[in-house]
Design an enzyme around this catalytic site. Structure first.
Site, PDB file in Angstrom:
ATOM      1  N   TYR A  33     -17.258  -9.502 -18.200  1.00 18.63           N
ATOM      2  CA  TYR A  33     -17.191 -10.047 -19.559  1.00 18.63           C
ATOM      3  C   TYR A  33     -15.794  -9.898 -20.127  1.00 18.63           C
ATOM      4  O   TYR A  33     -14.956  -9.175 -19.561  1.00 18.63           O
ATOM      5  CB  TYR A  33     -18.219  -9.353 -20.468  1.00 18.63           C
ATOM      6  CG  TYR A  33     -17.828  -7.951 -20.886  1.00 18.63           C
ATOM      7  CD1 TYR A  33     -17.906  -6.891 -19.991  1.00 18.63           C
ATOM      8  CD2 TYR A  33     -17.352  -7.693 -22.175  1.00 18.63           C
ATOM      9  CE1 TYR A  33     -17.538  -5.606 -20.379  1.00 18.63           C
ATOM     10  CE2 TYR A  33     -16.993  -6.411 -22.563  1.00 18.63           C
ATOM     11  CZ  TYR A  33     -17.079  -5.368 -21.663  1.00 18.63           C
ATOM     12  OH  TYR A  33     -16.702  -4.109 -22.034  1.00 18.63           O
ATOM     13  N   ARG A  52      -7.549 -11.764 -16.882  1.00 13.30           N
ATOM     14  CA  ARG A  52      -8.291 -10.553 -16.507  1.00 13.30           C
ATOM     15  C   ARG A  52      -9.715 -10.910 -16.063  1.00 13.30           C
ATOM     16  O   ARG A  52     -10.242 -10.310 -15.112  1.00 13.30           O
ATOM     17  CB  ARG A  52      -8.325  -9.564 -17.675  1.00 13.30           C
ATOM     18  CG  ARG A  52      -8.939  -8.223 -17.285  1.00 13.30           C
ATOM     19  CD  ARG A  52      -8.823  -7.179 -18.366  1.00 13.30           C
ATOM     20  NE  ARG A  52      -9.573  -7.547 -19.556  1.00 13.30           N
ATOM     21  CZ  ARG A  52      -9.521  -6.897 -20.708  1.00 13.30           C
ATOM     22  NH1 ARG A  52      -8.730  -5.832 -20.832  1.00 13.30           N
ATOM     23  NH2 ARG A  52     -10.222  -7.290 -21.740  1.00 13.30           N
ATOM     24  N   ARG A 100     -34.929 -10.835  -6.701  1.00  9.50           N
ATOM     25  CA  ARG A 100     -34.273  -9.537  -6.730  1.00  9.50           C
ATOM     26  C   ARG A 100     -34.069  -8.959  -5.332  1.00  9.50           C
ATOM     27  O   ARG A 100     -35.022  -8.729  -4.592  1.00  9.50           O
ATOM     28  CB  ARG A 100     -35.077  -8.553  -7.586  1.00  9.50           C
ATOM     29  CG  ARG A 100     -34.319  -7.250  -7.831  1.00  9.50           C
ATOM     30  CD  ARG A 100     -35.086  -6.304  -8.750  1.00  9.50           C
ATOM     31  NE  ARG A 100     -34.268  -5.124  -9.027  1.00  9.50           N
ATOM     32  CZ  ARG A 100     -34.118  -4.115  -8.179  1.00  9.50           C
ATOM     33  NH1 ARG A 100     -34.722  -4.131  -7.007  1.00  9.50           N
ATOM     34  NH2 ARG A 100     -33.344  -3.080  -8.501  1.00  9.50           N
ATOM     35  N   HIS A 102     -30.638  -6.503  -3.570  1.00  5.20           N
ATOM     36  CA  HIS A 102     -29.322  -5.983  -3.949  1.00  5.20           C
ATOM     37  C   HIS A 102     -28.151  -6.819  -3.440  1.00  5.20           C
ATOM     38  O   HIS A 102     -27.196  -7.061  -4.160  1.00  5.20           O
ATOM     39  CB  HIS A 102     -29.154  -4.540  -3.465  1.00  5.20           C
ATOM     40  CG  HIS A 102     -29.972  -3.555  -4.249  1.00  5.20           C
ATOM     41  ND1 HIS A 102     -31.345  -3.573  -4.267  1.00  5.20           N
ATOM     42  CD2 HIS A 102     -29.603  -2.536  -5.046  1.00  5.20           C
ATOM     43  CE1 HIS A 102     -31.784  -2.608  -5.046  1.00  5.20           C
ATOM     44  NE2 HIS A 102     -30.743  -1.955  -5.543  1.00  5.20           N
ATOM     45  N   LYS A 147     -13.679  -5.331 -15.512  1.00  2.97           N
ATOM     46  CA  LYS A 147     -14.396  -5.354 -16.800  1.00  2.97           C
ATOM     47  C   LYS A 147     -15.834  -5.818 -16.565  1.00  2.97           C
ATOM     48  O   LYS A 147     -16.213  -6.962 -16.818  1.00  2.97           O
ATOM     49  CB  LYS A 147     -13.675  -6.245 -17.808  1.00  2.97           C
ATOM     50  CG  LYS A 147     -14.089  -5.962 -19.239  1.00  2.97           C
ATOM     51  CD  LYS A 147     -13.081  -6.468 -20.231  1.00  2.97           C
ATOM     52  CE  LYS A 147     -13.536  -6.377 -21.674  1.00  2.97           C
ATOM     53  NZ  LYS A 147     -13.763  -5.013 -22.151  1.00  2.97           N
ATOM     54  N   GLU A 180      -9.503   7.010 -20.995  1.00  2.90           N
ATOM     55  CA  GLU A 180      -9.460   6.016 -22.082  1.00  2.90           C
ATOM     56  C   GLU A 180     -10.672   6.239 -22.971  1.00  2.90           C
ATOM     57  O   GLU A 180     -11.479   7.143 -22.730  1.00  2.90           O
ATOM     58  CB  GLU A 180      -9.460   4.597 -21.504  1.00  2.90           C
ATOM     59  CG  GLU A 180     -10.685   4.294 -20.654  1.00  2.90           C
ATOM     60  CD  GLU A 180     -10.643   2.937 -19.943  1.00  2.90           C
ATOM     61  OE1 GLU A 180     -10.006   2.001 -20.442  1.00  2.90           O
ATOM     62  OE2 GLU A 180     -11.283   2.846 -18.878  1.00  2.90           O
ATOM     63  N   LEU A 205      -9.233   0.543 -17.662  1.00  4.06           N
ATOM     64  CA  LEU A 205      -9.160  -0.908 -17.822  1.00  4.06           C
ATOM     65  C   LEU A 205      -7.754  -1.252 -18.314  1.00  4.06           C
ATOM     66  O   LEU A 205      -7.215  -0.572 -19.196  1.00  4.06           O
ATOM     67  CB  LEU A 205     -10.193  -1.357 -18.857  1.00  4.06           C
ATOM     68  CG  LEU A 205     -10.269  -2.876 -19.046  1.00  4.06           C
ATOM     69  CD1 LEU A 205     -10.953  -3.526 -17.840  1.00  4.06           C
ATOM     70  CD2 LEU A 205     -11.016  -3.227 -20.314  1.00  4.06           C
TER      71      LEU A 205
HETATM   72  N1  PDD Z   1     -13.540  -3.142 -24.975  1.00  2.00           N
HETATM   73  N2  PDD Z   1     -11.047   0.253 -22.170  1.00  2.00           N
HETATM   74  C1  PDD Z   1     -12.358  -0.054 -22.174  1.00  2.00           C
HETATM   75  C2  PDD Z   1     -13.307   0.792 -21.397  1.00  2.00           C
HETATM   76  C3  PDD Z   1     -12.804  -1.181 -22.892  1.00  2.00           C
HETATM   77  O1  PDD Z   1     -14.110  -1.505 -22.897  1.00  2.00           O
HETATM   78  C4  PDD Z   1     -11.870  -1.945 -23.646  1.00  2.00           C
HETATM   79  C5  PDD Z   1     -12.277  -3.167 -24.428  1.00  2.00           C
HETATM   80  C6  PDD Z   1     -10.513  -1.561 -23.617  1.00  2.00           C
HETATM   81  C7  PDD Z   1      -9.459  -2.328 -24.354  1.00  2.00           C
HETATM   82  O2  PDD Z   1      -9.253  -3.594 -23.791  1.00  2.00           O
HETATM   83  P1  PDD Z   1      -8.743  -4.824 -24.664  1.00  2.00           P
HETATM   84  O3  PDD Z   1      -7.493  -4.388 -25.330  1.00  2.00           O
HETATM   85  O4  PDD Z   1      -8.507  -5.905 -23.672  1.00  2.00           O
HETATM   86  O5  PDD Z   1      -9.827  -5.127 -25.651  1.00  2.00           O
HETATM   87  C8  PDD Z   1     -10.150  -0.462 -22.853  1.00  2.00           C
HETATM   88  C9  PDD Z   1     -14.055  -4.341 -25.614  1.00  2.00           C
HETATM   89  C10 PDD Z   1     -13.411  -4.650 -26.914  1.00  2.00           C
HETATM   90  C11 PDD Z   1     -15.563  -4.205 -25.703  1.00  2.00           C
HETATM   91  O6  PDD Z   1     -16.143  -3.759 -24.722  1.00  2.00           O
HETATM   92  O7  PDD Z   1     -16.140  -4.579 -26.703  1.00  2.00           O
END
Ligand code: PDD
Length: 291
Positions: A33, A52, A100, A102, A147, A180, A205
């Protein structure tokens, strides 16, 4: 007017937007996403998010459901249809619908869903006083650079933050270093005014906001060091902040109840927040059609 979403080829009222119970996103969190900010009817860093998204898809060997250009048209159309001036656009692609099992299905088609909604501005107190974060162990998988919609540890971590009255939870790895936030990148500012954020790798990320803020800092002649930092170093830092598409640059003034620096947003966090907002407002206005 009801909200409109895009689900696998169709524009539908949001309340009727549904996917199959056999969607692998639902069964296995087998999908990726992006969250893109809409600021004053401008899409912030659209191409960064799409790059990304492409990378996440490639890493998981999910085939794109369509080329980039028609997808960008859908994104624009949703912002316009939903009259979003300030808000977020959510894009999700899963490996598709299949019985379903895996292993990858032989013949499933990836499913794209896109939605757009307005968001409220950040509370003034967040910006004036800064927010607090708590620390928690990082219990995620080893490919945090992807992501993926598989967000259970992030969900549990954010819930812990909410229950503690904090804005975010910073995750700490086995070495004692901050990776993070559950939905944001973590930063500190040293007493010398250098900004530190963890170097890229599979442990975090690569935030699109992180990249934009690094560029802004470089242009402002602020010294940047991309390296790990411990929770202890963060607690002793002059300033701290988080970045994400929805938080922009958000000053952090408390970690686990300890005040950071003077206990109020510091000059570098404030400067970067203002510069990032100015950067967002320089993006082109969304028009219905791509040029
Ligand atoms: N989250 N690290 C993680 C684990 C994240 O889920 C996100 C973003 C970031 C920052 O990434 P960016 O600057 O590209 O938004 C770092 C989004 C906003 C979310 O999951 O809603």
């Amino acid at each position: 007017m009801s909200r409109i979403a895009y689900v696998d080829g169709r524009y539908v009222p949001h309340s009727h937007a549904q996917v199959s119970m056999d969607d692998r996103g639902y069964q296995f969190a087998d999908g990726v996403y992006e969250v893109v900010t809409i600021r004053q009817k401008r899409m912030v860093d659209e191409l960064g998010h799409l790059a990304r998204l492409d990378r996440s898809l490639r890493e998981l060997e999910i085939e794109r459901p369509m080329k980039e250009r028609p997808m960008r048209q859908i994104m624009r159309r949703l912002v316009t249809l939903n009259k979003v001036e300030n808000g977020i656009l959510y894009i999700q692609i899963t490996r598709g619908v299949a019985r379903r099992d895996h292993a990858f299905p032989a013949d499933a088609n990836a499913v794209l869903v896109v939605s757009a909604r307005p968001t409220r501005p950040h509370p003034a107190a967040y910006i004036e006083d800064g927010v607090s974060v708590i620390s928690i162990p990082d219990i995620r998988w080893a490919r945090r650079d992807i992501k993926s919609t598989s967000l259970l540890p992030n969900v549990l971590g954010k819930q812990q933050a909410v229950e503690a009255g904090a804005f975010e939870a910073w995750m700490v790895d086995d070495a004692g270093d901050v990776t993070e936030g559950t939905a944001s990148n973590a930063w500190i500012v040293t007493k010398e005014g250098h900004i530190i954020t963890r170097n890229l790798g599979t442990e975090i990320l690569s935030g699109i906001t992180r990249l934009a803020v690094l560029k802004i800092a470089q242009e402002s002649q602020i010294k940047i060091v991309e390296r790990s930092f411990t929770l202890e170093e963060a607690k002793q830092a002059a300033e701290a902040f988080v970045t994400s598409a929805s938080a922009f640059v958000m000053p952090v003034t408390q970690i686990d109840g300890s005040a950071i620096g003077a206990g109020k947003p510091g000059p570098i966090s404030q400067k970067l927040r203002a510069a990032y907002i100015a950067f967002m407002e320089l993006e082109p206005l969304i028009s219905n059609e791509l040029e």
